[in-house]
Scaffold this motif. Structure first.
Motif, short mmCIF file in Angstrom:
data_model
loop_
_atom_site.label_atom_id
_atom_site.label_comp_id
_atom_site.label_asym_id
_atom_site.label_seq_id
_atom_site.Cartn_x
_atom_site.Cartn_y
_atom_site.Cartn_z
N ALA A 137 8.75 16.65 2.93
CA ALA A 137 10.13 16.23 2.67
C ALA A 137 10.34 14.74 2.92
O ALA A 137 11.19 14.10 2.30
CB ALA A 137 11.10 17.04 3.53
N ALA A 138 9.56 14.18 3.83
CA ALA A 138 9.72 12.76 4.18
C ALA A 138 8.97 11.83 3.23
O ALA A 138 9.13 10.61 3.31
CB ALA A 138 9.25 12.52 5.61
N ALA A 139 8.16 12.39 2.34
CA ALA A 139 7.38 11.56 1.41
C ALA A 139 8.26 11.07 0.26
O ALA A 139 9.28 11.68 -0.07
CB ALA A 139 6.20 12.36 0.87
N GLY A 164 6.63 0.71 7.09
CA GLY A 164 7.46 0.40 5.93
C GLY A 164 6.78 0.67 4.61
O GLY A 164 7.11 0.05 3.59
N LEU A 165 5.82 1.62 4.60
CA LEU A 165 5.07 1.93 3.39
C LEU A 165 5.63 3.17 2.71
O LEU A 165 6.18 4.06 3.36
CB LEU A 165 3.59 2.17 3.72
N ARG A 166 5.45 3.25 1.41
CA ARG A 166 5.79 4.47 0.69
C ARG A 166 4.66 5.49 0.86
O ARG A 166 3.54 5.13 1.23
CB ARG A 166 6.02 4.15 -0.79
N PRO A 223 0.81 -1.22 0.00
CA PRO A 223 0.00 0.00 0.00
C PRO A 223 0.84 1.27 0.00
O PRO A 223 1.97 1.30 0.50
CB PRO A 223 -0.81 -0.11 1.30
N ILE A 224 0.27 2.32 -0.56
CA ILE A 224 0.89 3.64 -0.59
C ILE A 224 -0.01 4.59 0.19
O ILE A 224 -1.21 4.64 -0.05
CB ILE A 224 1.07 4.15 -2.03
N MET A 225 0.57 5.33 1.13
CA MET A 225 -0.19 6.29 1.93
C MET A 225 -0.17 7.66 1.27
O MET A 225 0.88 8.14 0.84
CB MET A 225 0.43 6.38 3.34
N VAL A 226 -1.34 8.30 1.20
CA VAL A 226 -1.46 9.64 0.64
C VAL A 226 -2.01 10.56 1.72
O VAL A 226 -3.07 10.28 2.31
CB VAL A 226 -2.42 9.67 -0.57
#
Length: 212
Positions: free
Chosen positions: A190-192, A173-175, A156-159
């Motif tokens: 900046a952390a994304a 551990g997700l992008r 999964p990718i978090m938005v």
């Protein structure tokens, strides 16, 4: 299968005006002053925002939250969905994405908001805060457990629009994708892994990140 976990306030919906009005109402009832800048109040877990942004004394937080939620619930339908979000969700679903909402907002209110605004059909799972915890890593853990079986094994990718979203993703551990149209200052992105400038960029950004 690709999966996106999407924040609610400041990412799917422009909830700032409703949140700010509810906060002003609750502070007035409590006889507390209004802070000069309420924008940072959108995003953090409610008890934290009450103390760090609104300056509510710890012993009064529960009472102020009760008044805040009562006012907010009466105005859920006043919250606009960001332009381009419905189109992005529609296209992602058509491309086979599983979508879920991961929000620090009290889950009961989050679900009502999503229903009232007609967004429920786009999402396979919803998780929010409760009386125990609204910390983003906890919320993300909840929504991951609620994903449909066919999403097992996906990455999964978090938005989201706040640092809490990026930190929650990192804890699992997700992008992550920073929603620059929301309420978080630019430096919080900046952390994304990637920054999406507009909702209209979301399909492209998620597709590229999923394929990276």
């Amino acid at each position: 299968m690709s999966v996106a976990l999407i924040d609610l306030d400041g990412t799917l919906i422009d909830s700032g005006p409703v949140i700010f009005n509810a906060a002003r109402h609750a502070l007035a009832l409590a006889g507390l002053p209004e802070p000069a800048d309420m924008r940072p109040f959108v995003g953090p877990p409610l008890p934290i925002g009450m103390q760090t942004v609104l300056g509510v004394p710890p012993e009064r937080v529960d009472a102020v939250i009760a008044d805040y939620r009562a006012h907010q619930e009466a105005h859920l339908g006043d919250t606009p969905v960001y332009e381009g979000i419905v189109e992005a969700c529609t296209e992602l679903r058509q491309r086979g994405w599983t979508l879920a909402v991961a929000t620090s907002k009290f889950e009961v209110i989050a679900r009502r908001t999503i229903d009232v605004l007609g967004l429920a059909p786009y999402f396979d799972a919803i998780a929010g805060g409760d009386e125990v915890s609204a910390e983003k890593p906890v919320v993300i853990a909840r929504v991951l457990e609620r994903l449909p079986a066919e999403a097992a094994g996906a990455a999964p990718i978090m938005v989201g629009d706040r640092c809490y979203d990026m930190e929650g993703a990192a804890a699992h551990g997700l992008r992550s994708v920073f929603a620059a149209w929301g309420y978080g200052p630019r430096e919080e992105g900046a952390a994304a892994d990637v920054v999406a400038e507009r909702p209209q960029d979301l399909v492209r950004v998620l597709t590229e990140l999923a394929g990276a």
